[in-house]
Design an enzyme around this catalytic site. Sequence first.
Site, short mmCIF file in Angstrom:
data_model
loop_
_atom_site.label_atom_id
_atom_site.label_comp_id
_atom_site.label_asym_id
_atom_site.label_seq_id
_atom_site.Cartn_x
_atom_site.Cartn_y
_atom_site.Cartn_z
N HIS A 1 69.97 14.31 47.93
CA HIS A 1 69.47 12.92 47.92
C HIS A 1 69.17 12.47 46.50
O HIS A 1 68.04 12.65 46.02
CB HIS A 1 68.21 12.81 48.78
CG HIS A 1 68.48 12.89 50.24
ND1 HIS A 1 68.82 11.79 51.01
CD2 HIS A 1 68.53 13.95 51.08
CE1 HIS A 1 69.03 12.16 52.25
NE2 HIS A 1 68.86 13.47 52.32
N SER B 1 42.38 -6.42 51.32
CA SER B 1 41.56 -5.20 51.28
C SER B 1 41.20 -4.84 49.85
O SER B 1 40.57 -3.81 49.61
CB SER B 1 42.37 -4.04 51.88
OG SER B 1 43.49 -3.81 51.04
N GLY B 2 41.62 -5.68 48.89
CA GLY B 2 41.31 -5.39 47.48
C GLY B 2 42.31 -4.44 46.85
O GLY B 2 42.30 -4.22 45.65
N GLY B 3 43.19 -3.86 47.66
CA GLY B 3 44.22 -2.95 47.13
C GLY B 3 45.27 -3.75 46.38
O GLY B 3 45.31 -4.98 46.45
N VAL B 4 46.16 -3.01 45.70
CA VAL B 4 47.14 -3.71 44.88
C VAL B 4 48.10 -4.54 45.74
O VAL B 4 48.47 -5.66 45.35
CB VAL B 4 47.89 -2.72 43.94
CG1 VAL B 4 48.54 -1.60 44.71
CG2 VAL B 4 48.94 -3.41 43.10
N ASP B 5 48.43 -4.07 46.94
CA ASP B 5 49.41 -4.79 47.75
C ASP B 5 48.86 -6.15 48.20
O ASP B 5 49.50 -7.18 47.99
CB ASP B 5 49.80 -3.98 49.01
CG ASP B 5 50.13 -2.54 48.66
OD1 ASP B 5 50.50 -2.29 47.51
OD2 ASP B 5 50.01 -1.67 49.55
N SER B 6 47.67 -6.13 48.82
CA SER B 6 47.17 -7.42 49.32
C SER B 6 46.73 -8.31 48.17
O SER B 6 46.87 -9.53 48.24
CB SER B 6 46.06 -7.21 50.35
OG SER B 6 45.00 -6.48 49.82
N SER B 7 46.24 -7.72 47.07
CA SER B 7 45.84 -8.56 45.92
C SER B 7 47.07 -9.22 45.32
O SER B 7 47.06 -10.42 45.00
CB SER B 7 45.14 -7.74 44.84
OG SER B 7 44.03 -7.07 45.38
N CYS C 1 74.40 12.71 52.05
CA CYS C 1 73.98 13.59 53.15
C CYS C 1 74.75 13.30 54.44
O CYS C 1 75.92 13.65 54.55
CB CYS C 1 72.46 13.50 53.32
SG CYS C 1 71.80 14.88 54.23
N GLU D 1 68.46 9.64 45.52
CA GLU D 1 67.50 8.54 45.53
C GLU D 1 66.05 9.01 45.51
O GLU D 1 65.13 8.21 45.33
CB GLU D 1 67.74 7.63 46.75
CG GLU D 1 67.42 8.22 48.13
CD GLU D 1 68.54 9.08 48.72
OE1 GLU D 1 69.34 9.64 47.94
OE2 GLU D 1 68.59 9.23 49.95
#
Length: 518
Positions: A178, A232-238, A91, A180
């Site tokens: 794009h 927060s129990g989410g996948v990222d912080s867990s 681009c 990607e």
Amino acid sequence: MIDSDKNSDKRLPEIIIIDLGSQYTQLIARVLREIGYRSAILTQERAKQWLLVHNPKAIILSGGHASVNDLNAPQIPEEIWKKQVPILGICYGMQYIVKYFGGEVLNTQGKAEYGPTTIQIRESELFVGLEENQDVWASHGDTVESLPDGFEVIASTNVYENSAIANISKKIFAVQFHPEVVNSVNGITIFKNFVENIANCSKNWKPQNIVEEIRDEMREKYADKKTIIGFSGGVDSSALTAVLAPVMSNNLLAICIDAGQFRDGEIDEIKETIELLGVNFDLIDKKNELENSLKGVINSQEKREIFRGIYKRAFDEAAFEFGAEIVAQGSLATDFIESGAIGGGEVIKTHHNINLGLEVIEIHPFRNLFKYEVRVLANEVGLSKKVSNREPFPGPGLILRIVGDSVTSDRLDIVRFADKMTRKILTKYDLLNIEIISQLVVYMLAGSPVVGVKGDSRVYDAPIVIRGLKTVDFMTGEGVQFPDNVRSEITLTLTKHPCISRVLFDETPKPPATTEPE
Ligand code: XMP
């Protein structure tokens, strides 16, 4: 480690991506990781320094929102042309190449493309293995009007002749779309052709590297320092907690700030996950503080700022009490991109956990990763499928799902009810599955109540909106169309609530709509 241009020699990337200000730059690195290649995303200034001491095998020039004809258009360091390695311009990167070598780039109304388009490809090393017609994603106002000497067209659309070009002898390739972005269906093949066949790069990246690299860095820099992690129990912080737990052991404290933003049953799930991880945990109650601070606030950015303020104070207090020097957050590349913290793009949303300005050091070990990579990593570190497949949920949670008017605990309860019942129904029909609905967003149009009738009485209630988004990277996505019977059942079930008399379904794709309504 994760900040790839800080790698030690054995991990030195052979591919550099020069960031020219696109929202999608991080996605280029993600696709390269998916096919096994490590890359470094560098600003123009850092690219210049890098190229003085390193010899990459391939250079990718990202897109960008400027026009190459702007006075302050991002410039590409001269050093790249001296390296004589294969270059792929995307681009803005393509337009820069064209202008640099003497071609013409103009703002030609009528040839601009925003969204899906189909290219017809010609024979080229870049397109090996692809059929003639390819669906791709483009987003550009400027167009290439004449090619520099030595360049030829390798793909066109119906409206735009110069969709992809190449200078075969210089091994310079450039595409106006794009590759990607997942909507460019075979974009990954284009990258494979470029790095494997054209640039001869060696595979040097595996998902396990992330876990090892983060743990190594934590061991070296922070293992003896007390650290707090937002949980927060989410996948990222867990996943981040699971990565850090073995290195930090008792020096790690996970905290969860409950300001009333959670969905039904979430706090119990959070406690369950933390127990499995065996990490010290503190649940901090800020419900009253948030409700008081949000009184009369309608603007969504203001709601985010207020939530952020409460979140920041809670972190500073917890860090002080625990004696922590470090705060770790599981924020991902998308959070940084949308906050304008990387990518040079515009601020779309202020995220609650980016650049908080805490009194202690903030670290974001997942800052270059995308959701699906963190899901793979979560499985690697032994988290259950229930956690690794968990759909994303924004930090400010249900607060963002009360639109156009202020947030009250009554409204939060109504949205919580609608969310819980909708989930129950979708689960019954086996639709609440990330392959079908990557994220379910149930929200209230609090500022636009409409008339209804309940029993014999006229009511005036805020509509509840149900939105399912199907996406891989949350940068773009499709609005899910639920089957008729499921829609009817959701409508009937929700309108049993005394304060819900109208249910709407939001099937808008992203873009133009974002996932969240605020
Ligand atoms: P949008 O709405 O921009 O969202 O398409 C992309 C992803 O980010 C989540 N999101 C947020 N997460 N704080 C967060 O922690 C926020 O302010 C925020 N806004 C959006 C959204 O739920 C989706 O997964």
